[in-house]
Design an enzyme around this catalytic site. Structure first.
Site, PDB file in Angstrom:
ATOM      1  N   ASP A 195       4.158 -22.797  11.556  1.00  6.57           N
ATOM      2  CA  ASP A 195       4.384 -21.564  11.923  1.00  6.57           C
ATOM      3  C   ASP A 195       6.054 -21.639  12.160  1.00  6.57           C
ATOM      4  OD1 ASP A 195       4.387 -18.724  13.177  1.00  6.57           O
ATOM      5  OD2 ASP A 195       2.423 -19.559  14.141  1.00  6.57           O
ATOM      6  N   HIS A 249      -4.545 -15.195  16.708  1.00  7.62           N
ATOM      7  CA  HIS A 249      -4.310 -15.502  18.118  1.00  7.62           C
ATOM      8  C   HIS A 249      -3.764 -14.251  18.739  1.00  7.62           C
ATOM      9  CE1 HIS A 249      -0.551 -15.917  16.063  1.00  7.62           C
ATOM     10  NE2 HIS A 249       0.097 -15.512  17.310  1.00  7.62           N
ATOM     11  N   ASP A 250      -3.576 -13.159  18.241  1.00  7.20           N
ATOM     12  CA  ASP A 250      -2.804 -11.918  18.573  1.00  7.20           C
ATOM     13  C   ASP A 250      -3.838 -10.645  18.771  1.00  7.20           C
ATOM     14  OD1 ASP A 250      -0.391 -12.938  19.040  1.00  7.20           O
ATOM     15  OD2 ASP A 250       0.236 -12.479  17.107  1.00  7.20           O
ATOM     16  N   ASP A 295       6.582 -15.801  11.138  1.00  8.55           N
ATOM     17  CA  ASP A 295       6.865 -14.877  12.476  1.00  8.55           C
ATOM     18  C   ASP A 295       7.614 -13.834  12.449  1.00  8.55           C
ATOM     19  OD1 ASP A 295       5.304 -14.888  15.329  1.00  8.55           O
ATOM     20  OD2 ASP A 295       7.383 -14.693  15.558  1.00  8.55           O
TER      21      ASP A 295
HETATM   22  C1  NOJ Z   1       3.934 -12.682  16.477  1.00 12.48           C
HETATM   23  C2  NOJ Z   1       3.339 -13.781  17.110  1.00 12.48           C
HETATM   24  O1  NOJ Z   1       2.112 -13.794  16.298  1.00 12.48           O
HETATM   25  C3  NOJ Z   1       3.050 -13.577  18.557  1.00 12.48           C
HETATM   26  O2  NOJ Z   1       2.080 -14.267  19.015  1.00 12.48           O
HETATM   27  C4  NOJ Z   1       4.362 -13.592  19.296  1.00 12.48           C
HETATM   28  O3  NOJ Z   1       4.112 -13.197  20.665  1.00 12.48           O
HETATM   29  C5  NOJ Z   1       5.430 -12.722  18.753  1.00 12.48           C
HETATM   30  N1  NOJ Z   1       5.429 -12.642  17.122  1.00 12.48           N
HETATM   31  C6  NOJ Z   1       6.708 -12.980  18.890  1.00 12.48           C
HETATM   32  O4  NOJ Z   1       6.954 -14.470  18.412  1.00 12.48           O
END
Ligand code: NOJ
Length: 598
Positions: free
Chosen positions: A121, A359-360, A229
């Protein structure tokens, strides 16, 4: 033989996609499947309740058995963990909670030994506020690193620190203003995520060169690529205009920091500086909220040398209204229209990445399937529908055993900064706490972050300590040990779906055609390559419905490749609840037309 067991032979784990490069000249990642690991929640080797690198290394044979080609690791770098590692304080080390660089090298070697690649990442829109770059930048207005971040004085005519004096009205993605006031210097810094994630100033070439040097360092260590990201937010409109206020105090700054004026230039520069002269082929995937298919075609056009693929968000935003917490019913027609548009838009140029969750996002079987009555069938259906599209599929840890959303009882059960900040802001604004919690149960990122369920021992075999986030109580029924033992499990079905991409070029490279786009219940499409066609039909409902596709009879009589129910030979295309099938047949090609004489 049960037709849900029909399958072609399985390829050797992992290495098949890599070999494809040599065989057909196509980049290896076009026939690869990626597995995302969220290290905090995968496997804990030392009993501190948090997953770690040694834990992951202990599971590489499991990943090899699943058959994936690539692992994408969410951040493992030193971090205050304000946003679970997406706030990095040192790009070239490992957070002690996850282990050491030696542990990392061991994991990399263990994956490579099994033919599995590793993608890291890359979080360079922002750092942590504890990164030495920011500490220096913050130390004085004339520090050489001051301009590595976005510092601004108060709005003209206003007093620094007063509400409304922020340099712009932009709202942060994690609630409140996107500007944090620094008492010492009487200036504000920009953070489009948490106040502990200051945005780097990519206008400054020193910042860019420092990032490229760090990327080269990881590639020299042997990694195989980067997941980037929110990479479409690195270029900001330097004029920093105010955004439109739709409701509440804050405005929408996205038009000024998403897809900004120099984004293509930066990505091309990054490619030139980091990848172009390096031996080997690497995978780059850019996370791009708000990206359109027309933009994605530019980002992923190989001739432009920017990125290999992007994560678009349109299909995971179909069930939201004004915000992600305004949960709306999902209509299958909209899902098909969106994914179909992306398939068509990147058919000739560029490439898709395919995902239901990460994960989001909430768990896919809870969001797109039926995790009450048809969990196993709908999880298999979702795997089939996703993986048979054209593009590179991403499996998020736990998908392969059908893990579900978690039963969060109260706000105290949530850990995620986005969820907790939202709760505080919404309740302070007068919203009913139970309604707010109801939406969070559907949408909170913590749904995806509960620990991996390995077996039915305490804490699902994830840790011998106290897990940082409670294990989903359904782990006694839903766990890896049970799934590996059961030949009809979701896990073994995933293995077949993944192997199909390696063994059948139609799956990896075939053209895509959406069928019956207006059908409210059945998702249907074909893939075609060199005179071979595949049909995918999937019933997204709990009633029996016909799959009313063109040439239905011919398809029913053709070879069944994969199905999530037993199917009698030649059975009609009547689909039972959450049933999916994949058929294959040769299609006659029209003879080539004679050469024109004119
Ligand atoms: C996207 C990432 O997938 C997420 O988990 C994160 O909170 C935000 N970008 C900020 O880095």
């Amino acid at each position: 033989m049960r037709c849900d067991e029909v399958m072609t032979t399985t390829s050797p784990h992992g290495s098949s996609a890599a070999r494809a490069t040599a065989a057909n000249g196509r980049p290896w990642w076009r026939s690869a499947v990626v597995y995302q690991i969220y290290p905090r929640s995968f496997a804990d080797s030392n009993g501190d309740g948090i997953g770690d690198l040694t834990g992951i290394t202990s599971k590489v044979d499991y990943l090899a058995e699943l058959g994936v080609d690539v692992v994408w690791l969410s951040p493992i770098y030193p971090s205050p963990q304000d946003d679970n590692g997406y706030d990095i304080s040192n790009y070239q080390e490992i957070d002690p909670v996850f282990g050491t660089l030696a542990d990392f090298d061991e994991l990399l070697a263990a994956l490579h030994d099994r033919g599995i690649k590793l993608v890291m990442d890359l979080v360079v829109n922002h750092t942590s506020d504890e990164h030495p770059w920011f500490i220096e930048s913050r130390s004085s207005t004339d520090n050489p690193k001051r301009n590595w971040y976005w510092w601004r004085g108060p709005r003209e005519g206003m007093r620094a620190g007063d509400l409304g004096a922020e340099p712009t009205n932009w709202q942060s993605f994690f609630s409140g203003s996107a500007w944090e006031f620094d008492e010492e210097s009487r200036e504000y810094y920009l953070h489009i995520f948490s106040r502990r994630q200051p945005d780097l100033n990519w206008e400054n070439s020193e910042v860019r060169q420092a990032v490229y040097a760090m990327m080269r360092w990881w590639l020299d260590r042997g990694i195989d690529g980067f997941r980037m990201d929110v990479i479409n937010m690195i270029s900001k409109d330097p004029a920093l205009p105010d955004g439109l206020v739709r409701s509440g105090l804050w405005g929408d700054g996205t038009p000024f920091f998403v897809g900004g004026p120099r984004l293509h230039e930066y990505l091309q520069e990054m490619h030139r500086e980091v990848l172009a002269d390096r031996d080997g082929q690497f995978l780059t995937v850019g996370e791009m909220p708000f990206v359109t298919v027309e933009q994605a075609r530019l980002f992923t056009d190989p001739a432009r040398a920017e990125l290999d693929m992007v994560f678009q968000f349109e299909h995971v935003w179909l069930d939201r209204g004004a915000s992600k917490w305004d949960v709306q019913p999902l209509r299958l027609r909209d899902l098909k229209a969106t994914l179909g548009r992306w398939q068509a838009g990147l058919a000739e140029v560029g490439w898709n990445s395919l995902y239901w969750n990460n994960h989001d996002q909430p768990r896919s079987v809870s969001r797109f399937g039926d995790d009450h009555n048809y969990r196993v069938l709908s999880a298999k259906l979702l795997a089939t529908v996703l993986h048979l599209h054209r593009g590179t599929p991403y499996v998020y840890q736990g998908d392969e055993i059908g893990m579900t959303n978690a039963p969060f009882a109260s706000i105290d059960d949530f850990d995620d900064i986005e969820s907790r900040n939202h709760y505080t802001a919404a309740v302070a604004a007068g919203e009913d706490p139970d309604t707010v919690l109801g939406a969070m149960r559907h949408m909170s990122r913590d749904n995806a972050r509960t620990p991996m369920q390995w077996d039915d021992s305490p804490n699902a075999g994830f840790t011998t300590g106290t897990p940082w986030l409670p294990v989903n109580p359904n782990y006694r029924q839903i766990n890896v040990a049970e799934a590996v033992d059961d030949p009809n499990s979701i896990f073994h079905y995933f293995r077949r779906v993944i192997a199909l991409r390696h063994t059948d070029p139609v799956v990896a490279y075939g053209d895509f055609t959406m069928l019956i786009p207006d059908d409210e219940l059945v998702y249907a499409y074909t893939r075609a390559l060199d005179g071979v066609s595949l049909l995918v039909v999937a019933n997204f409902s709990d009633t029996t419905v016909p799959a009313d596709v063109p040439e239905r009879g011919a398809w029913a009589a053709s070879q069944l490749v994969l199905a999530n129910y037993p199917v009698d030979a030649g059975a009609d295309l009547e689909l039972r609840p959450w049933e999916c099938r994949v058929y294959r047949r040769m299609v006659l090609r029209r003879p080539a037309s004679p050469a024109r004489s004119d």
